[in-house]
Design an enzyme around this catalytic site. Structure first.
Site, PDB file in Angstrom:
ATOM      1  N   ASP A  51       0.953  -1.346  -0.113  1.00 55.37           N
ATOM      2  CA  ASP A  51      -0.034  -0.150  -0.225  1.00 55.37           C
ATOM      3  C   ASP A  51       1.028   1.244   0.000  1.00 55.37           C
ATOM      4  OD1 ASP A  51      -3.250   0.519   1.024  1.00 55.37           O
ATOM      5  OD2 ASP A  51      -1.904   2.079   0.782  1.00 55.37           O
TER       6      ASP A  51
ATOM      7  N   CYS B 180     -20.506  -0.749  -0.380  1.00 59.65           N
ATOM      8  CA  CYS B 180     -20.785  -1.565  -1.738  1.00 59.65           C
ATOM      9  C   CYS B 180     -22.005  -1.535  -2.417  1.00 59.65           C
ATOM     10  CB  CYS B 180     -20.479  -2.953  -1.446  1.00 59.65           C
ATOM     11  SG  CYS B 180     -19.024  -3.234  -0.444  1.00 59.65           S
TER      12      CYS B 180
ATOM     13  N   LYS C 179     -20.503 -10.362  -9.771  1.00 61.06           N
ATOM     14  CA  LYS C 179     -20.194  -9.311  -8.666  1.00 61.06           C
ATOM     15  C   LYS C 179     -21.378  -8.262  -8.521  1.00 61.06           C
ATOM     16  CE  LYS C 179     -18.637  -7.217  -5.421  1.00 61.06           C
ATOM     17  NZ  LYS C 179     -18.604  -7.843  -3.787  1.00 61.06           N
TER      18      LYS C 179
ATOM     19  N   GLY D 275     -35.474  -2.343   7.453  1.00 61.67           N
ATOM     20  CA  GLY D 275     -34.933  -1.637   7.993  1.00 61.67           C
ATOM     21  C   GLY D 275     -34.830  -0.121   7.651  1.00 61.67           C
TER      22      GLY D 275
ATOM     23  N   ASN E  69     -24.680  -8.070  -5.920  1.00 63.73           N
ATOM     24  CA  ASN E  69     -24.809  -7.019  -5.033  1.00 63.73           C
ATOM     25  C   ASN E  69     -26.291  -6.431  -5.331  1.00 63.73           C
ATOM     26  OD1 ASN E  69     -22.831  -7.254  -3.236  1.00 63.73           O
ATOM     27  ND2 ASN E  69     -21.630  -5.429  -4.016  1.00 63.73           N
TER      28      ASN E  69
HETATM   29  C1  UGA Z   1     -22.029  -6.404   0.870  1.00 65.44           C
HETATM   30  C2  UGA Z   1     -22.227  -7.785   0.438  1.00 65.44           C
HETATM   31  O1  UGA Z   1     -23.258  -8.559   1.342  1.00 65.44           O
HETATM   32  C3  UGA Z   1     -20.905  -8.436   0.348  1.00 65.44           C
HETATM   33  O2  UGA Z   1     -21.447  -9.899  -0.244  1.00 65.44           O
HETATM   34  C4  UGA Z   1     -19.941  -7.872  -0.741  1.00 65.44           C
HETATM   35  O3  UGA Z   1     -18.840  -8.597  -0.767  1.00 65.44           O
HETATM   36  C5  UGA Z   1     -19.963  -6.634  -0.009  1.00 65.44           C
HETATM   37  O4  UGA Z   1     -21.100  -5.689  -0.164  1.00 65.44           O
HETATM   38  C6  UGA Z   1     -18.999  -5.883  -1.092  1.00 65.44           C
HETATM   39  O5  UGA Z   1     -19.225  -5.812  -2.442  1.00 65.44           O
HETATM   40  O6  UGA Z   1     -17.707  -5.475  -1.164  1.00 65.44           O
HETATM   41  P1  UGA Z   1     -21.542  -5.304   3.125  1.00 65.44           P
HETATM   42  O7  UGA Z   1     -21.593  -3.936   2.457  1.00 65.44           O
HETATM   43  O8  UGA Z   1     -20.355  -5.349   3.971  1.00 65.44           O
HETATM   44  O9  UGA Z   1     -21.530  -6.484   2.049  1.00 65.44           O
HETATM   45  O10 UGA Z   1     -22.635  -5.463   4.211  1.00 65.44           O
HETATM   46  P2  UGA Z   1     -24.216  -6.164   4.143  1.00 65.44           P
HETATM   47  O11 UGA Z   1     -24.137  -7.134   5.369  1.00 65.44           O
HETATM   48  O12 UGA Z   1     -24.464  -6.901   2.727  1.00 65.44           O
HETATM   49  O13 UGA Z   1     -25.317  -4.986   4.397  1.00 65.44           O
HETATM   50  C7  UGA Z   1     -25.289  -3.703   3.643  1.00 65.44           C
HETATM   51  C8  UGA Z   1     -26.512  -3.198   3.850  1.00 65.44           C
HETATM   52  O14 UGA Z   1     -27.621  -3.761   3.690  1.00 65.44           O
HETATM   53  C9  UGA Z   1     -26.343  -2.628   5.378  1.00 65.44           C
HETATM   54  O15 UGA Z   1     -26.617  -1.204   5.385  1.00 65.44           O
HETATM   55  C10 UGA Z   1     -27.382  -3.459   5.905  1.00 65.44           C
HETATM   56  O16 UGA Z   1     -27.809  -3.017   7.339  1.00 65.44           O
HETATM   57  C11 UGA Z   1     -28.463  -3.717   5.027  1.00 65.44           C
HETATM   58  N1  UGA Z   1     -29.205  -4.895   5.242  1.00 65.44           N
HETATM   59  C12 UGA Z   1     -28.763  -6.235   5.006  1.00 65.44           C
HETATM   60  C13 UGA Z   1     -30.634  -4.607   5.383  1.00 65.44           C
HETATM   61  O17 UGA Z   1     -31.058  -3.720   5.723  1.00 65.44           O
HETATM   62  N2  UGA Z   1     -31.550  -5.759   5.310  1.00 65.44           N
HETATM   63  C14 UGA Z   1     -30.782  -7.171   5.513  1.00 65.44           C
HETATM   64  O18 UGA Z   1     -31.355  -8.044   5.553  1.00 65.44           O
HETATM   65  C15 UGA Z   1     -29.298  -7.083   5.139  1.00 65.44           C
END
Ligand code: UGA
Length: 434
Positions: free
Chosen positions: A30, A262, A206, A255, A210
């Site tokens: 990095d 992402c 990918k 929510g 998402n």
């Molecule tokens: C997301 C994807 O889940 C991963 O698979 C992917 O690798 C990542 O993006 C990326 O592209 O790098 P992440 O952003 O870390 O992961 O978090 P998530 O757990 O997916 O949550 C994303 C958002 O959705 C949060 O704001 C969470 O609160 C919301 N969410 C998630 C909901 O409102 N309801 C749900 O049932 C799940």
């Protein structure tokens, strides 16, 4: 196997550390000198459960190193993973690929013949082909195999997601690249499906993954609105549809709207990629709009509980990060909420277990920063739960009620049992439940 990972952000650092944990020799590179110096001392720049111990153990074992420059390390690498940021480009929403191309140029100038150059960063469909053309044009003597290996880990559960993924996807157009990637991921073969495909397919997978997950969330959030109007419980609906294996129960938690680094970024880039291919991804477009509106409407939910007048009222916020178990505030629903509450004259008292430092940089003096949940609720006219941190479930609500100016509780994550909270004397509203 010698691996170089370029970029020590979320994906790069977790990827490099986990490869080392799987027994490979890894060098993480990095340009950020202070980050590298910190990592060498075991200082992890992000909050990710379990990562610090794993970095420490693998660094001590000599399998994980941190350096500032590619020169001197990339020459030995069998595989070079590019895990730099691909932020949203201003103006058109497309992914900004400048850091990816800078990494490609540096690697192509130095890498040994036959090395595999893998994009781990989320890149739009067609980027692999562009990278190949770029190398052929600028470094005609370089013999590099380009591949795509998108990452699906989530913040907060990154190590588990990396080590036990549902699937590993990689796209290649040369048997050597496929062979190297299969060897790298061989240790995960027992627990997950390894899916080898074409480069462009891996790139689209990918974004499509998402976008699909974002669609599920936006969908259940709209169903939650219907449930509120129709006096039904969205959690029952989510369970009732999720039991159908074709639908699945995950990502149906209603929510405040999705945030993070992402989904918001990738849905926009996917839309722009669609346009470039002359295709209208209208469902994704509607998902983005629906989610934006949801986040913008959060202040109204709070205002409704205090006669639509926020001016001079104290609002307590529990949780600021975009989800629990991270210190990441990027695109958090809390940002829309705080800005709107502030515009309407509210006094905002907030507490988050990990996000306070980042929040200070974003909100400045719009917010009174509190050290505990109890400090945040003091004299508040309303309390909103924004992030589903486990510690909020254990908050003593009886005590909270005695501390507040008025017992209004808006539960944007459905953490609490409505009946119990109302029995305690709160005026309670949640998402998609009466
Ligand atoms: C997301 C994807 O889940 C991963 O698979 C992917 O690798 C990542 O993006 C990326 O592209 O790098 P992440 O952003 O870390 O992961 O978090 P998530 O757990 O997916 O949550 C994303 C958002 O959705 C949060 O704001 C969470 O609160 C919301 N969410 C998630 C909901 O409102 N309801 C749900 O049932 C799940």
């Amino acid at each position: 196997m010698q691996i170089v990972v370029i970029g020590t952000g979320y994906v790069g650092l977790v990827t490099g550390t986990c490869f080392a944990e799987l027994g490979m020799d890894v060098v993480c590179v990095d340009k950020d000198k202070s980050k590298i110096e910190g990592l060498r001392k075991g200082i992890i720049p992000i909050y990710e459960p379990g990562l610090d111990a794993m970095v420490e153990a693998n660094a001590a074992a000599g399998r994980l190193k941190f350096v500032e420059a590619l020169e001197g390390v990339v020459e030995q690498a069998d595989a070079i993973f590019i895990a730099v940021g691909t932020p949203t480009r201003r103006g058109d929403g497309y992914a900004d690929l400048q850091y990816v191309y800078a990494a490609v140029d540096e690697a192509a100038a130095l890498a040994k013949s036959g090395a595999v150059l893998v994009t781990k960063s989320t890149v739009p469909p067609g980027t692999g082909a562009e990278i190949k053309a770029r190398i052929a044009d600028k470094y005609p003597d370089a013999v590099l195999h380009v591949a795509s290996n998108p990452e699906f880990l989530r913040e907060g559960s990154a190590i588990g997601d990396f080590m036990r993924p549902d699937r590993v996807v990689f796209g290649t157009d040369h048997p050597k690249a496929e062979h190297v990637l299969k060897e790298i991921y061989y240790p995960l073969e027992d627990n997950s499906t390894i899916f080898a495909t074409e480069i462009i397919a891996a790139e689209i997978i990918k974004y499509a993954a998402n976008a699909f997950l974002a669609t599920k969330i936006a969908f259940i959030n709209e169903v939650a609105d219907l449930c509120e109007a129709a006096d039904a419980n969205v959690q029952d609906i989510a369970r009732g549809i999720g039991l159908d294996h074709r639908i699945g129960s995950k990502f149906l938690q209603a929510g405040p709207g999705y945030g993070g680094s992402c989904f918001p970024k990738d849905t926009l880039a996917f839309l722009e990629a669609g346009k470039r291919f002359g295709v209208d991804l209208s469902i994704v477009e509607q998902v983005v709009k629906s989610n934006d509106e949801r986040k913008d409407g959060l202040a109204d939910r709070i205002a409704k509980t205090i006669d639509d007048d926020l001016s001079g009222k104290t609002i307590a916020l529990l949780g600021l990060t975009f989800k629990a178990d991270t210190d990441d505030m990027r695109e958090s629903p809390a940002i829309n909420l705080v800005n709107e509450l502030h515009n309407r004259g509210a006094i905002i008292q907030a507490y988050d277990p990990q996000g306070m430092e980042e929040a200070k940089g974003i909100f400045g003096d719009k917010v009174i920063y509190c050290d505990t949940a109890y400090c945040a609720v003091e004299n508040a006219h309303a309390l909103a739960v924004v992030t589903e941190w486990n510690e909020f479930k254990a908050v003593n609500l009886e005590r909270v009620k005695t501390m507040m100016a008025a017992p209004n509780l808006i539960d944007l994550r459905n953490l609490f049992d409505p009946q119990r909270v109302r029995e305690l004397g709160f005026s309670y509203s949640s998402i998609g439940r009466s």
